[in-house]
Design a protein around this motif. Structure first.
Motif, PDB file in Angstrom:
ATOM      1  N   ASP A 225       0.868  -1.326   0.161  1.00  0.00           N
ATOM      2  CA  ASP A 225       0.121  -0.138  -0.049  1.00  0.00           C
ATOM      3  C   ASP A 225       0.639   1.105  -0.088  1.00  0.00           C
ATOM      4  N   PRO A 226       1.200   2.316  -1.058  1.00  0.00           N
ATOM      5  CA  PRO A 226       2.101   2.667  -1.280  1.00  0.00           C
ATOM      6  C   PRO A 226       1.635   4.335  -0.388  1.00  0.00           C
ATOM      7  N   GLU A 227       0.477   4.167  -0.031  1.00  0.00           N
ATOM      8  CA  GLU A 227      -0.244   5.461   0.643  1.00  0.00           C
ATOM      9  C   GLU A 227       0.351   5.516   2.067  1.00  0.00           C
ATOM     10  N   LEU A 228       0.648   4.241   2.066  1.00  0.00           N
ATOM     11  CA  LEU A 228       1.683   3.788   4.049  1.00  0.00           C
ATOM     12  C   LEU A 228       2.700   4.579   3.898  1.00  0.00           C
ATOM     13  N   MET A 229       3.378   4.601   3.097  1.00  0.00           N
ATOM     14  CA  MET A 229       4.575   5.081   2.661  1.00  0.00           C
ATOM     15  C   MET A 229       4.613   6.720   2.905  1.00  0.00           C
ATOM     16  N   GLN A 230       3.663   6.873   2.167  1.00  0.00           N
ATOM     17  CA  GLN A 230       3.319   8.575   1.821  1.00  0.00           C
ATOM     18  C   GLN A 230       3.268   8.822   3.371  1.00  0.00           C
ATOM     19  N   SER A 231       1.782   8.243   4.074  1.00  0.00           N
ATOM     20  CA  SER A 231       1.729   9.187   5.334  1.00  0.00           C
ATOM     21  C   SER A 231       2.842   8.906   6.522  1.00  0.00           C
ATOM     22  N   TRP A 232       4.111   8.438   5.824  1.00  0.00           N
ATOM     23  CA  TRP A 232       4.955   8.442   6.855  1.00  0.00           C
ATOM     24  C   TRP A 232       5.660   9.592   6.847  1.00  0.00           C
ATOM     25  N   GLU A 233       5.911   9.821   5.476  1.00  0.00           N
ATOM     26  CA  GLU A 233       6.612  10.820   4.935  1.00  0.00           C
ATOM     27  C   GLU A 233       6.178  12.057   5.230  1.00  0.00           C
ATOM     28  N   LYS A 234       4.416  12.328   5.451  1.00  0.00           N
ATOM     29  CA  LYS A 234       3.991  13.274   5.776  1.00  0.00           C
ATOM     30  C   LYS A 234       3.793  13.050   7.165  1.00  0.00           C
ATOM     31  N   GLU A 235       3.908  12.462   8.203  1.00  0.00           N
ATOM     32  CA  GLU A 235       4.030  12.289   9.636  1.00  0.00           C
ATOM     33  C   GLU A 235       5.575  12.781   9.693  1.00  0.00           C
ATOM     34  N   THR A 236       6.848  12.019   9.231  1.00  0.00           N
ATOM     35  CA  THR A 236       7.898  12.467   9.302  1.00  0.00           C
ATOM     36  C   THR A 236       8.094  14.090   9.607  1.00  0.00           C
ATOM     37  N   GLN A 237       7.612  14.410   8.925  1.00  0.00           N
ATOM     38  CA  GLN A 237       7.690  16.093   7.545  1.00  0.00           C
ATOM     39  C   GLN A 237       7.425  17.008   8.946  1.00  0.00           C
ATOM     40  N   ALA A 238       5.710  16.830   9.521  1.00  0.00           N
ATOM     41  CA  ALA A 238       5.580  17.385  10.759  1.00  0.00           C
ATOM     42  C   ALA A 238       6.257  17.327  11.801  1.00  0.00           C
ATOM     43  N   SER A 239       6.217  15.942  12.185  1.00  0.00           N
ATOM     44  CA  SER A 239       6.877  15.575  13.375  1.00  0.00           C
ATOM     45  C   SER A 239       8.419  16.701  13.230  1.00  0.00           C
ATOM     46  N   ILE A 240       9.809  16.470  12.550  1.00  0.00           N
ATOM     47  CA  ILE A 240      10.478  17.287  12.208  1.00  0.00           C
ATOM     48  C   ILE A 240      10.131  18.554  12.037  1.00  0.00           C
ATOM     49  N   THR A 241       9.037  19.342  11.612  1.00  0.00           N
ATOM     50  CA  THR A 241       8.584  20.955  11.722  1.00  0.00           C
ATOM     51  C   THR A 241       8.724  21.392  13.571  1.00  0.00           C
ATOM     52  N   PHE A 242       7.582  19.989  14.160  1.00  0.00           N
ATOM     53  CA  PHE A 242       7.069  20.444  15.347  1.00  0.00           C
ATOM     54  C   PHE A 242       8.554  21.341  16.228  1.00  0.00           C
TER      55      PHE A 242
END
Length: 614
Positions: A225-242
């Motif tokens: 499911d490629p959306e899971l990888m996309q979700s992790w990329e999005k979450e990683t960037q959100a965490s780094i920003t936070f």
């Protein structure tokens, strides 16, 4: 014989030679359909790529430490240290997973480590590694040669790892080490636990998130499911920003609630997507989606491996009955519940139980989630702790055979043990049943737990700020690790730490004298262990006064004031081996009130009525 070549043949031969030269000059590169270069590394398996990246990063770390040793100027040494530290933190997810001992040594605090296997095998280990280098670099009086000596030893250990590392991961190991690292970030990474001088814990956590994302990209073919990888990329960037925030005002509550919980839930989905099966479960359950939850912990890991776990619910019921049975004491006057009163969060509310006891009765809630027992850590399991209670002259004052006789003479007990255990009512099985009951007293059912899990939104601004202070500026969480808030170090939960904080004999800040109880020292007479005591959980602390091993403080406000002053040394006690990571905290009165407000939110629902009466 001569061969003659035509101009056309010469032209073709030239082109062939040119093609051969170009091919060999670019033998490590091919061109993708998009015109981008793909290195030869793309031909490697994911595991080979992972190992190559891991070892290259290891190499950069020790090369930077080698450069540090060649410098004569402090500022340039700091520059090389920072480069080495970044590389070390980047390999942390893998190194901490494959070699826990070397990781712990390389990232150890600047404190002497005492290893006491028994009275004939006591080792005193002097620290080295990144935290030690960091502290030495930023001391007022800098000893450049001492810095170089520690850097050399640290680099040598990294080189040893470089020359002897061969990764042998299955797919489930990849997800396991990532989940461990997520928990490490939440419990020690954002608390300042291992960045004593630079205070760059938040930045380091960002580096680690980038590395986690890199690892998952290496294994991108595993995703159906490629959306899971996309979700992790999005979450990683959100965490780094936070995480791009200053240390003191960083909102750790929201970070854990909105990001750590999201990441754990994503990891559970990725496990299903990859179709991985784990061959063993250690401290944390692989499917756990919330850290501050009873479901996060595998209680079998914290149980004595020798015992059968079948019919555990019935064993727990028998254990509860034994816990309340006064016949287990020689005079038939004392049960476990005599000192550990359920309504008082399994304490007794007294400074000491009676004149025969020197130490305060601790709560046994969350006691199972640790690796050593009694305040001096002299027992290694709950089953072992029960032996100490049974044989103590001031408690049960008997022996283990007496326990067996009580069970043997009671028809209900005898039938139950003969049915539940292969060997029946032996003292070991009796102790196991009692310990099994104690292992159920970890409810994670406090106001704070429900809020950080997102089940309710009832925390006040003061309570949230108290948690953020506890896990940040006040440095409480560098000894009391979330989510249990005791001294057992996550994410592996292998070691329960002891600390020397300088508890006074009485509540006196003018002419303070240290408690005469030498704590851990009494076990092996190791001088470096004088006044060391186990770090307890502060869960339910609001209803378990008085506090400290000798019950010297009656209120949480007094305890916070003690730490704010700098522990024993802050009130004039000479304790050279004090382990607090600060001289004093400089907390305002408002911040001290917020800390107390937070601690009160850790009271489980069963004991809230008592808290409301306090």
């Amino acid at each position: 014989m001569r061969f003659y070549i035509s101009l056309k043949q010469k032209t073709c031969l030239f082109c062939a030679c040119l093609l051969f030269i170009l091919t060999n000059c670019n033998k490590n590169k091919t061109t993708s359909a998009e015109g981008e270069y793909i290195t030869k590394n793309e031909l490697l398996t994911p595991l080979e790529k992972l190992e190559l990246n891991y070892k290259e990063t290891l190499k950069k770390a020790f090369e930077s430490l080698d450069k540090l040793q060649e410098e004569s100027k402090h500022q340039k040494m700091v520059v090389h240290y920072k480069v080495a530290r970044k590389q070390f933190k980047s390999i942390e997810p893998i190194l901490s997973f494959i070699d826990k001992n070397n990781y712990a040594s390389l990232n150890a605090p600047n404190l002497i480590k005492v290893m006491e296997e028994d009275a004939t095998d006591i080792k005193i280990l002097h620290p080295f590694g990144f935290q030690v280098i960091e502290e030495l670099l930023f001391e007022e009086e800098k000893d450049l040669e001492a810095i170089k000596t520690v850097a050399k030893k640290t680099a040598s250990r990294l080189k040893l790892l470089y020359n002897n590392t061969k990764l042998r991961f299955k797919d489930y190991h990849i997800l396991w080490l990532i989940r461990n690292q997520i928990v490490r970030i939440a419990t020690t990474g954002i608390t300042g636990f291992d960045s004593p001088a630079l205070g760059q814990s938040l930045k380091e956590s960002s580096w680690i998130y980038q590395e986690i994302l890199h690892i998952l990209k290496i294994y991108k073919e595993n995703f159906s499911d490629p959306e899971l990888m996309q979700s992790w990329e999005k979450e990683t960037q959100a965490s780094i920003t936070f995480l791009n925030h200053d240390f003191d005002s960083f909102d750790r509550f929201l970070f854990i609630k909105n990001h750590i919980n999201t990441q754990l839930a994503l990891m559970a989905k990725i496990q299903q997507d990859w179709g991985v099966k784990f061959n063993v479960t250690l401290a944390l359950n692989h499917e756990a989606e919330k850290l501050f939850s009873e479901e996060a912990f595998n209680m079998k890991y914290f149980s004595d491996y020798r015992f059968e776990m079948n019919n555990i619910d019935t064993k727990i019921a028998i254990g509860k009955k034994l816990f309340n049975d006064k016949r287990l004491s020689i005079a038939n006057t004392m049960a476990c519940a005599t000192c550990h009163i359920k309504e008082k969060a399994f304490t007794d509310g007294l400074q000491t139980f009676d004149k025969h006891q020197k130490r305060n009765t601790p709560t046994i809630t969350y006691a199972a989630l640790q690796q050593s027992f009694f305040v001096d850590a002299r027992a290694g399991s709950l089953e072992g702790q029960i032996v100490g209670v049974v044989t103590n002259h001031g408690e049960f004052n008997t022996n283990l055979k007496h326990l067996e006789n009580v069970v043997k003479k009671d028809a209900y007990y005898k039938k139950a043990f003969d049915t539940l255990y292969t060997r029946g009512g032996t003292d070991m099985n009796i102790r196991h049943a009692m310990a099994s009951y104690i292992r159920t007293l970890n409810k994670f059912d406090s106001k704070f737990d429900r809020n950080i899990r997102g089940e309710e939104n009832t925390l006040t601004a003061s309570e949230k700020n108290g948690f953020n202070l506890f896990t940040g500026k006040a440095l409480c969480a560098t000894c009391h690790f979330a989510p249990v808030f005791n001294g057992t170090v996550p994410p592996n939960f292998l070691d329960t730490e002891l600390e020397a904080i300088g508890v006074p004999v009485k509540n006196d800040t003018i002419n303070a004298k240290i408690s005469t109880d030498l704590g851990r020292y009494n076990q092996f007479k190791t001088p470096q262990r004088k006044h060391f005591f186990k770090t307890p959980s502060i869960r339910n602390a609001a209803v378990t006064a008085p506090y400290m091993h000798n019950g010297v403080y009656n209120t949480l406000e007094e305890v916070v004031d003690f730490y704010n002053r700098g522990g024993g040394q802050g009130i004039g006690i000479n304790l050279p081996n004090q382990t607090l990571p600060f001289d004093n905290l400089n907390l305002t009165k408002s911040e001290q009130k917020d800390l107390v407000a937070f601690i009160k939110t850790l009271t489980d629902a069963d004991f809230v009525k008592k808290l409301n009466r306090v």
